[in-house]
Design an enzyme around this catalytic site. Structure first.
Site, short mmCIF file in Angstrom:
data_model
loop_
_atom_site.label_atom_id
_atom_site.label_comp_id
_atom_site.label_asym_id
_atom_site.label_seq_id
_atom_site.Cartn_x
_atom_site.Cartn_y
_atom_site.Cartn_z
N LYS A 36 31.65 32.66 39.02
CA LYS A 36 33.23 32.89 38.98
C LYS A 36 33.91 33.95 38.39
O LYS A 36 34.85 34.38 38.96
CB LYS A 36 33.75 31.40 38.40
CG LYS A 36 33.31 30.00 38.93
CD LYS A 36 33.99 29.88 40.55
CE LYS A 36 33.86 28.49 40.93
NZ LYS A 36 34.53 28.40 42.33
N TYR A 95 27.21 29.27 36.42
CA TYR A 95 28.49 28.94 36.89
C TYR A 95 29.60 30.01 36.61
O TYR A 95 30.37 30.52 37.24
CB TYR A 95 29.00 27.49 36.62
CG TYR A 95 30.09 27.00 37.34
CD1 TYR A 95 30.02 26.58 38.63
CD2 TYR A 95 31.36 26.93 36.64
CE1 TYR A 95 31.26 26.01 39.31
CE2 TYR A 95 32.47 26.39 37.13
CZ TYR A 95 32.47 25.94 38.58
OH TYR A 95 33.42 25.62 39.20
#
Length: 246
Positions: free
Chosen positions: A158, A154
């Site tokens: 990002k 993740y």
């Protein structure tokens, strides 16, 4: 307000959570809304109905932002419906937690497909479609700074989004368009709460000087700032809306 004069905003992932709150806030601020959703049509229709109930204009538009053809169709629908686009808020995202050593490649690929590839597609189309003076806003995450175990995939996706934002802000030079990212801290959404114990949630609360989880409305207010006149001098930045989390 006549449709041709009304400002238009696209919010991806707008059927629930942070995206839903952003769509409702921008509608309240006077925008016509393209409410994008990946699969939950009923939830997207509920957002549209909520906006309509307060006199706003909205349209639910299905698109998986990881699919280039669907993203192209999404922007084409906005062009055909309103003929303009003033704000794009890319909120769609997925999350799956696992140690890097587990090597869960299927989860990694799914996270990167939506969170990074999807952002690349949406930001690229936004740069071509946005009106002069428009605002492009991507959602990142403050967990990039905290580097919590289990968030490797993740965070990687990002962090890539933040890189795209900084580059795109320079590529749209000369049009008065701003490009920024918002990096929320822990926000009480289904995406965040899913699979977490009460003890884990309490640790997140304790780590924040304001001693609470964020709300979707907290993030929507930050988007509204960047989309509004007071945010016009903020460009190429990552705004960490996280209650003081370090």
């Amino acid at each position: 307000m006549h449709t041709k004069e009304q400002r238009v905003a696209l919010v991806t992932g707008a059927s629930r959570g942070i995206g839903r709150a952003i769509a409702l806030r921008l509608a309240r601020d006077g925008y016509a809304l393209a409410v994008n959703y990946a699969g939950n049509r009923a939830a997207a229709d509920e957002v549209v109905a909520t906006i309509a109930a307060t006199g706003g204009r909205a349209l639910a538009v299905q698109a998986d932002i990881a699919d280039p053809d669907q993203v192209a169709a999404l922007f084409a629908t906005i062009r055909e419906t309103w003929g303009r686009l003033d704000v794009v808020a890319n909120s769609a995202g997925v999350m799956a937690l696992a140690p890097i050593a587990d090597g869960r490649l299927a989860d990694f690929d799914r996270i990167v497909a939506t969170n990074l590839r999807g952002a690349y597609l949406v930001l690229g189309h936004a740069a071509r479609a946005i009106a002069d003076g428009g605002r492009i806003i991507a959602l990142s995450t403050s967990v990039i700074g905290t580097a919590l175990p289990g968030y490797g995939a993740y965070i990687a996706a990002k962090a890539g989004v933040e890189g795209l934002v900084r580059v795109l802000a320079k590529e749209v030079r000369g049009r008065g368009v701003t490009v920024n990212a918002i990096a929320p801290g822990p926000v009480a959404t289904e995406l965040f709460l899913d699979g977490k114990t009460e003890e884990q949630i309490a640790r997140h609360v304790a780590a924040t000087p304001l001693e609470r989880l964020g709300t979707p409305e907290d993030i929507a207010g930050t988007v509204a700032f960047l989309a509004g006149p007071d945010g016009g001098w903020v460009n190429g930045q990552v705004l960490r809306a996280n209650g003081g989390l370090v």
